[in-house]
Write a protein that holds these residues in place. Structure first.
Motif, PDB file in Angstrom:
ATOM      1  N   SER A 202       0.559  -1.460  -0.117  1.00 44.51           N
ATOM      2  CA  SER A 202       0.034   0.051  -0.192  1.00 44.51           C
ATOM      3  C   SER A 202       0.885   0.955  -0.253  1.00 44.51           C
ATOM      4  O   SER A 202       2.090   1.387   0.545  1.00 44.51           O
ATOM      5  N   PRO A 203       0.069   2.438  -0.788  1.00 45.52           N
ATOM      6  CA  PRO A 203       0.930   3.729  -0.563  1.00 45.52           C
ATOM      7  C   PRO A 203       1.056   3.844   0.869  1.00 45.52           C
ATOM      8  O   PRO A 203       0.221   3.893   1.490  1.00 45.52           O
ATOM      9  N   ASP A 205       1.196   6.768   2.068  1.00 46.42           N
ATOM     10  CA  ASP A 205       0.192   8.262   2.385  1.00 46.42           C
ATOM     11  C   ASP A 205      -1.500   7.166   2.656  1.00 46.42           C
ATOM     12  O   ASP A 205      -2.131   8.566   2.775  1.00 46.42           O
ATOM     13  N   ARG A 206      -1.466   6.224   2.323  1.00 50.17           N
ATOM     14  CA  ARG A 206      -3.247   5.532   2.087  1.00 50.17           C
ATOM     15  C   ARG A 206      -2.918   5.169   3.231  1.00 50.17           C
ATOM     16  O   ARG A 206      -2.376   4.337   4.071  1.00 50.17           O
ATOM     17  N   PHE A 209      -8.876   4.064   1.929  1.00 50.44           N
ATOM     18  CA  PHE A 209      -8.809   3.872   0.397  1.00 50.44           C
ATOM     19  C   PHE A 209      -7.720   4.299  -0.655  1.00 50.44           C
ATOM     20  O   PHE A 209      -7.090   4.799  -0.776  1.00 50.44           O
ATOM     21  N   GLY A 210      -7.764   3.532  -1.726  1.00 56.11           N
ATOM     22  CA  GLY A 210      -6.684   3.527  -2.548  1.00 56.11           C
ATOM     23  C   GLY A 210      -5.678   2.892  -2.449  1.00 56.11           C
ATOM     24  O   GLY A 210      -5.035   2.842  -3.307  1.00 56.11           O
ATOM     25  N   THR A 211      -5.884   1.759  -2.083  1.00 56.77           N
ATOM     26  CA  THR A 211      -4.905   0.605  -1.191  1.00 56.77           C
ATOM     27  C   THR A 211      -5.357  -0.780  -2.205  1.00 56.77           C
ATOM     28  O   THR A 211      -6.718  -0.597  -2.563  1.00 56.77           O
ATOM     29  N   PRO A 212      -4.413  -1.544  -2.237  1.00 55.92           N
ATOM     30  CA  PRO A 212      -4.833  -2.548  -3.573  1.00 55.92           C
ATOM     31  C   PRO A 212      -5.549  -3.686  -2.692  1.00 55.92           C
ATOM     32  O   PRO A 212      -6.674  -3.943  -3.691  1.00 55.92           O
ATOM     33  N   GLU A 215      -8.909  -1.952  -3.724  1.00 53.95           N
ATOM     34  CA  GLU A 215      -9.438  -1.715  -5.002  1.00 53.95           C
ATOM     35  C   GLU A 215      -9.822  -2.989  -5.331  1.00 53.95           C
ATOM     36  O   GLU A 215     -10.162  -2.713  -6.961  1.00 53.95           O
ATOM     37  N   HIS A 216      -9.128  -3.970  -5.409  1.00 49.89           N
ATOM     38  CA  HIS A 216      -9.303  -4.904  -5.687  1.00 49.89           C
ATOM     39  C   HIS A 216     -10.355  -5.766  -5.296  1.00 49.89           C
ATOM     40  O   HIS A 216     -10.711  -7.564  -5.186  1.00 49.89           O
TER      41      HIS A 216
END
Length: 365
Positions: A202-203, A205-206, A209-212, A215-216
């Motif tokens: 995961s980025p 800064d996340r 929301f917006g984590t793999p 998202e999957h």
């Protein structure tokens, strides 16, 4: 220090609640927090039990009980009673034999065990324990090819249905577990997920929301793909909304399990017993509707049947029995619950499962 499992059932164990202190003595504090904990402030966890107790009964007398039985069927599978063993992960946390012991008990008591994707024993070894009717609980993984292969493994091993959990694309905020610093001990892992492609990190800064992982996460579109992979009946577990229930059937699903994940996903949800009737009404007779959450007594099973459930699933209580006494404990726990259901049906004047309806419930005060 934890105690070894019992080799016999003490005479003072006469209800499901009696297994709880025995289990706690035999599990590590971290494992106990993992099993017992719920999400957030655990309001939903408590409400699952409390809401059942708020459903008073209205028994009828002088009914003909000749030939009475708790027997029923689900998808052509004969059951001694409408009581199933819910999917619970990592059962080796409770007992060295883990899911093997639970499968033995399910076979002995003629019921269905729903085996978790996160079982701590290979699904083939669980199936080899005896002629139990096994269903496989599936989390659709981000690695869809691995998911398809896992379904094929379950089919080859003889599992009779898929139970797809849809209410936990991510784990709930299980604060009790977090405070205990729980981590899986050596020798306990989700063995059936070995070899799956890992997600990208995961980025930094996340948060979510917006984590793999998110998202999957699976969506309604995945159900068509899933339906095309197997001829097994598919039940969706975690349905609490009537519109979602109808949409599931439209997508080719074969059954519904009304569940709030045992209070472990989103705190603040109503108890499953309070969510059951609207889902039953939406589904009608088009598919079986099951329920889990808070079942602790045979009268709880009767309450769920009265509101339209075709069967219930039990979770934490059988793991308590597993921790206390292995396969013997789980079988004994099922026998207690079935005996309480028989007594409740007899005193409510219901000779068969089909005879149980809303008339056995008194108006809520």
């Amino acid at each position: 220090m934890t105690l070894p499992p019992l080799d016999r059932i003490p005479p003072q164990v006469v209800s499901l609640a009696d297994y709880e202190p025995l289990a706690r003595e035999r599990m590590s504090p971290g494992a106990w927090a993992y099993l017992e904990g719920g999400a957030g402030d655990e309001w939903t966890l408590r409400e699952n039990v409390a809401a059942l107790a708020r459903r008073p009964l209205r028994p009828r007398v002088l009914r003909d009980m000749a030939g009475a039985t708790t027997a029923t069927t689900l998808f052509g599978l004969p059951l001694a009673a409408p009581i199933l063993l819910a999917p619970v992960a990592f059962q080796k946390l409770a007992h060295l034999d883990g899911e093997r012991a639970t499968a033995l008990a399910a076979a002995a008591l003629d019921t269905i065990m729903v085996v978790s994707t996160q079982a701590s024993v290979p699904i083939e070894e669980i199936a080899a324990q005896g002629p139990a009717s096994l269903w496989f609980q599936l989390y659709i993984q981000p690695d869809r090819d691995f998911t398809a292969a896992l379904i094929a493994r379950a089919e080859r091993a003889g599992y009779r249905a898929l139970v797809v959990t849809v209410d936990a694309p991510v784990n709930g905020a299980r604060n009790r577990e977090q405070r205990a610093g729980f981590a899986l001990p050596p020798g306990v892992e989700a063995v059936n997920l070995r070899g799956m492609r890992p997600l990208a990190p995961s980025p930094p800064d996340r948060l979510l929301f917006g984590t793999p992982l998110l998202e999957h996460a699976p969506t309604w579109a995945d159900l068509g793909w899933l339906r095309g992979l197997t001829r097994l009946p598919i039940l969706l577990k975690g349905i609490v909304d009537p519109d979602d229930a109808r949409r599931a059937l439209d997508a080719g699903m074969n059954g519904i399990i009304v569940s709030n994940h045992g209070g472990r996903a989103l705190d603040g949800l109503p108890a499953t017993i309070d969510l059951l009737a609207p889902v039953v009404e939406a589904v009608g007779r088009a598919a079986p509707v099951l329920m889990d959450g808070g079942i602790r007594r045979g009268i709880d099973v009767l309450r769920a049947l009265a509101l339209g459930a075709d069967a219930v699933l039990v979770g934490r209580p059988y793991v308590h029995a597993l921790a206390a006494a292995g396969a013997l404990g789980v079988a004994h726990m099922l026998r207690i619950l079935r005996g309480e259901l028989e007594l409740a049906m007899a005193l409510a004047g219901c000779p068969t499962i089909a005879a149980v309806d809303a008339s056995v419930l008194a108006p809520k005060s």
